[in-house]
Design a protein around this motif. Structure first.
Motif, PDB file in Angstrom:
ATOM      1  N   ALA A 118       0.766  -1.102   0.269  1.00  0.00           N
ATOM      2  CA  ALA A 118      -0.004  -0.107  -0.016  1.00  0.00           C
ATOM      3  C   ALA A 118       0.894   1.520  -0.131  1.00  0.00           C
ATOM      4  O   ALA A 118       0.476   2.304  -0.686  1.00  0.00           O
ATOM      5  CB  ALA A 118      -0.846   0.026   1.194  1.00  0.00           C
ATOM      6  N   GLY A 119       1.794   1.355   0.903  1.00  0.00           N
ATOM      7  CA  GLY A 119       2.750   2.456   0.882  1.00  0.00           C
ATOM      8  C   GLY A 119       3.542   2.680  -0.621  1.00  0.00           C
ATOM      9  O   GLY A 119       3.501   3.772  -1.095  1.00  0.00           O
ATOM     10  N   LEU A 120       4.052   1.558  -1.125  1.00  0.00           N
ATOM     11  CA  LEU A 120       4.566   1.548  -2.491  1.00  0.00           C
ATOM     12  C   LEU A 120       3.572   2.242  -3.459  1.00  0.00           C
ATOM     13  O   LEU A 120       3.715   3.324  -4.231  1.00  0.00           O
ATOM     14  CB  LEU A 120       5.091   0.038  -2.956  1.00  0.00           C
ATOM     15  N   LEU A 121       2.545   1.676  -3.610  1.00  0.00           N
ATOM     16  CA  LEU A 121       1.533   2.119  -4.574  1.00  0.00           C
ATOM     17  C   LEU A 121       1.024   3.407  -4.246  1.00  0.00           C
ATOM     18  O   LEU A 121       0.458   4.348  -5.150  1.00  0.00           O
ATOM     19  CB  LEU A 121       0.425   1.107  -4.583  1.00  0.00           C
ATOM     20  N   GLY A 122       0.679   3.860  -3.105  1.00  0.00           N
ATOM     21  CA  GLY A 122       0.288   5.183  -2.718  1.00  0.00           C
ATOM     22  C   GLY A 122       1.424   6.232  -2.974  1.00  0.00           C
ATOM     23  O   GLY A 122       1.103   7.355  -3.657  1.00  0.00           O
ATOM     24  N   ALA A 123       2.708   5.816  -2.768  1.00  0.00           N
ATOM     25  CA  ALA A 123       3.689   6.820  -3.457  1.00  0.00           C
ATOM     26  C   ALA A 123       3.915   7.097  -4.873  1.00  0.00           C
ATOM     27  O   ALA A 123       3.940   8.114  -5.560  1.00  0.00           O
ATOM     28  CB  ALA A 123       5.209   6.280  -2.898  1.00  0.00           C
ATOM     29  N   THR A 124       3.439   5.759  -5.533  1.00  0.00           N
ATOM     30  CA  THR A 124       3.473   5.832  -7.275  1.00  0.00           C
ATOM     31  C   THR A 124       2.241   6.751  -7.677  1.00  0.00           C
ATOM     32  O   THR A 124       2.336   7.467  -8.454  1.00  0.00           O
ATOM     33  CB  THR A 124       3.340   4.469  -7.522  1.00  0.00           C
ATOM     34  N   GLY A 125       1.179   6.419  -6.902  1.00  0.00           N
ATOM     35  CA  GLY A 125      -0.047   7.212  -7.256  1.00  0.00           C
ATOM     36  C   GLY A 125       0.132   8.645  -7.000  1.00  0.00           C
ATOM     37  O   GLY A 125      -0.353   9.553  -7.807  1.00  0.00           O
ATOM     38  N   VAL A 126       1.032   9.148  -6.067  1.00  0.00           N
ATOM     39  CA  VAL A 126       0.951  10.448  -5.703  1.00  0.00           C
ATOM     40  C   VAL A 126       1.989  11.179  -6.734  1.00  0.00           C
ATOM     41  O   VAL A 126       1.702  12.142  -7.223  1.00  0.00           O
ATOM     42  CB  VAL A 126       1.710  10.694  -4.302  1.00  0.00           C
ATOM     43  N   ALA A 127       2.911  10.240  -7.256  1.00  0.00           N
ATOM     44  CA  ALA A 127       3.974  10.807  -8.293  1.00  0.00           C
ATOM     45  C   ALA A 127       3.031  11.028  -9.501  1.00  0.00           C
ATOM     46  O   ALA A 127       3.271  12.074 -10.238  1.00  0.00           O
ATOM     47  CB  ALA A 127       5.013   9.733  -8.426  1.00  0.00           C
TER      48      ALA A 127
END
Length: 721
Positions: A11-20
């Motif tokens: 979830a942290g990885l995908l959240g960071a990618t989505g914010v990017a």
């Protein structure tokens, strides 16, 4: 569930990618991006859950994420290309066009760009690629820091398109840091899943690890906010957009300046008609700022018109419906303060306010604009930095230079001298009417106009004004278009060939490009009714009589204008240069000074002999472990430190520290003189500890090298073991 799956980490990885991906919001707006980016992120998480429950699908996880992500984008962005919610060949072509051309089409557009699929798709496709790579690096290779790199690449691409500054940059950095922190914390928390083979180093969120990272982030954010607020060079951030421009239409490009005499010879032919809710002084077709002595050229920086343009913040809004019938070229009637176009998607030159279209057929469209209110011009200062205002003049005939000097009566370049030049042409030259109209706008024709015939159309008046203005240091450019019309048919104002006009524009500081009319036709026709026109009319009324104009006299001892400008610039820029220098020196001092200071300290300790040499080895091990996050308190013995280090790094650290404790016991309490052999054994243990710490993650070693607090000596640190 497989042993390598951690929901919080994913979830942290995908959240960071989505914010990017959402960092492209300045380009498209956040709302058009939200759904496609969210669909990609959610489908990526769903595939991670699916492969965790069915381990046989793990080898196919990249394919699953890619296929489902593409289907999700087709259903959300390319819905119009589907048939009964099923993809078609048009859907696949849309994906291909978005992936291969969308990035370039967006760079060629004004921003915010239109959120059409062919432009928008490259953003969620980039996020999808980052999700595929990031999941594999995290779940297959167990490398959380490497897994962040694809998302960071998307964030870097977004900043290359449009860099965030100020509070927006701070908010984006915090929004990205939260899921990244969740990812890194998840992999280090007690009980988190991971590789079970052998001892595992833990990068714990201790003060020694967090302090350098936190202070670095704070320093970078503070520097970004300060520099964005200062804006010392008064320019927009450099973007990839600066290197891209839309190609011109494929239709034949003529110069409307060449057609003025021809149109005046057919005065009754209709060109276009319009219905406007506010008066319009002029409709512009093309802006010409390049002159080589023979031809006038347009230095157009064309872009595809996006969702809209920024108008004057407190300007008077206006709009008009246009029906174009009598224009063969690609240029369309436009307004200098354009904010939007409905009915077609033309190319636009933002600095000139001009429009171009691919088709030369009949075109109906609607313009929107926002005209700034100009309080006064008077003796306002000109803007020498205006793009194209002081471009080339070609080979100037010698006898024309004297005309330029007489025209402005020795006045320095101001808006008053620009009005004086306008009055000079309007008073001493005659507008040609009827048949046998003069043509041409190169130096031979302009010399004939200025020195011999003194008769011409607006073509010669405007071209002569621009070259004389530039010779006098006044930035000017030439515009071709049509006057606004008061003649109506069927409720619409009709513009005919007789309304064709060329006019100069002068760059005035704080007001932009201000139109003038040296043919004096503006006053006769009752034009100049809008904001800039009213301000120009007031400035004309306040212009002193020609015999009352005098060159400005500077007080004794006053330096020239150039020197004043240079001194002013130096006075306003030295402080931000000093500030940037301090920030850079501080950063270099930290990045280079702290590691170098630790190397120098270690060598000084190593050169000690006897008991001091053994104690130096103990001090070196203690400080290295502290830098790596091993807690140390005053009163801890070497054996206590060995146990504490072992819980962090295993036997590779515990055993060398325990052996050093024995050497230290003999040194402090045996009463036997300490020889070089004991010192060598102690420093051999230091080498073993260094080898053990070298197996820690790269990021942990970097943070330890930059940890400055271990340079501060501890009091009462050498205690009984």
């Amino acid at each position: 569930m497989t042993a390598g799956f951690d929901r919080i980490a994913v979830a942290g990885l995908l959240g960071a990618t989505g914010v990017a991906g959402m960092l492209f919001a300045p380009v498209f707006g956040w709302l058009p991006l939200l759904v496609p980016v969210l669909v990609v992120v959610l489908l990526g998480y769903g595939c991670a859950e699916l492969t965790a429950r069915f381990p046989k699908l793990v080898p196919y996880r990249p394919l699953l994420v890619t296929v489902l992500g593409l289907l999700g984008l087709i259903e959300t962005v390319l819905t119009s290309t589907t048939l009964a919610f099923l993809p078609t060949m048009a859907s696949l072509r849309g994906l291909a066009r978005g992936f291969t051309q969308g990035w370039q089409l967006t760079l060629q557009s004004t921003w915010p760009a239109r959120p059409v699929p062919e432009q928008l798709l490259f953003v969620p496709l980039s996020v999808l690629l980052a999700v595929v790579l990031g999941l594999e690096l995290l779940l297959r290779l167990k490398k959380p820091l490497l897994a962040l790199l694809p998302g960071l690449a998307v964030a870097g691409l977004a900043q290359a398109y449009q860099a965030l500054t100020g509070i927006g940059a701070v908010a984006a950095a915090l929004g990205y840091a939260l899921p990244v922190g969740l990812l890194l914390w998840s992999g280090r928390r007690p009980g988190s899943t991971g590789s079970s083979a052998g001892p595992r180093f833990s990068w714990r969120a201790t003060g020694s690890a967090v302090w350098p990272a936190l202070s670095t982030v704070v320093a970078l954010l503070a520097g970004a906010v300060v520099l964005a607020g200062l804006d010392p060079v008064d320019r927009d951030p450099v973007t990839l957009k600066d290197s891209q421009a839309a190609p011109p239409p494929r239709t034949r490009l003529g110069n409307p300046l060449d057609e003025i005499a021809l149109r005046l010879g057919r005065p009754d032919q209709e060109v276009f008609r319009y219905r406007s809710d506010t008066p319009v002084d002029q409709w512009r077709l093309i802006v010409l700022n390049g002159f080589d002595g023979a031809n006038w050229l347009a230095d157009s920086r064309l872009r595809r018109l996006g969702a809209g343009l920024d108008g004057a913040p407190s300007g008077a809004a206006g709009s008009a419906e246009l029906q174009v019938r009598g224009l063969a070229g690609p240029w369309l009637p436009s307004h200098p303060d354009l904010t939007g176009v409905d009915g077609l998607t033309p190319l636009v030159d933002q600095t000139a306010g001009t429009l171009m279209a691919d088709s030369a057929s009949a075109r109906d469209y609607r313009l929107r604009w926002s005209t700034p209110e100009i309080e006064g011009l008077g003796t306002g200062e000109i803007d020498p930095r205006a793009p194209g205002g002081l471009d080339g003049l070609g080979a100037v005939p010698p006898d024309v230079e004297q005309v330029a000097k007489e025209a402005v009566r020795g006045l320095r370049p101001t808006f008053q001298s620009a009005l004086q030049l306008e009055r000079f042409l309007a008073t001493n030259y005659q507008v040609a009417v009827g048949e046998d109209l003069p043509t041409g706008h190169g130096w031979p024709q302009l010399r004939h106009f200025l020195l011999e015939s003194k008769r011409g159309t607006s073509e010669q008046f405007a071209a002569a004004y621009v070259v004389l203005a530039r010779m006098s240091g006044i930035p000017a450019r030439l515009v071709v278009g049509f006057r606004g019309s008061d003649r109506t048919e069927g409720g619409m104002s009709v513009v005919r060939n007789r309304d064709v006009l060329a006019w100069p524009e002068v760059a005035v500081a704080g007001a932009g490009w201000v139109p003038l009319d040296p043919t004096a036709s503006a006053g006769k026709a009752g034009q100049l009714r809008t904001g800039p026109g009213k301000a120009v009319a007031r400035a004309r009324a306040q212009l002193p009589a020609e015999q009352e104009l005098r060159p400005p006299q500077l007080p004794p001892g006053t330096p020239p204008d150039a020197a004043e400008d240079q001194n002013a610039d130096a006075g306003t820029t030295w402080w931000w240069v000093a500030l940037i220098g301090v920030v850079v020196l501080f950063g270099l001092g930290w990045l280079l000074g702290v590691p170098v200071a630790k190397v120098v300290r270690a060598r000084r300790r190593r050169r000690r002999s006897g008991a001091e040499g053994v104690l130096g080895a103990w001090d070196e091990i203690r400080d290295r472990l502290r830098a790596h996050g091993v807690p140390f308190r005053i009163g801890m013995t070497p054996r206590d430190l060995a146990e504490s280090a072992g819980s962090l790094a295993g036997d590779g650290i515990r055993e060398p520290v325990a052996r050093l404790a024995k050497v230290l016991d003999v040194t402090l309490w045996s009463g036997v003189p300490v020889g070089d052999g004991a010192v060598r054994r102690a420093w051999q243990e230091v080498g073993e500890v260094r080898k053990g710490l070298a197996a820690r993650p790269f990021a942990a070693r970097v943070l330890a090298a930059l940890e400055p607090r271990t340079l501060v000596p501890l009091k009462a640190s050498r205690r009984k073991s």
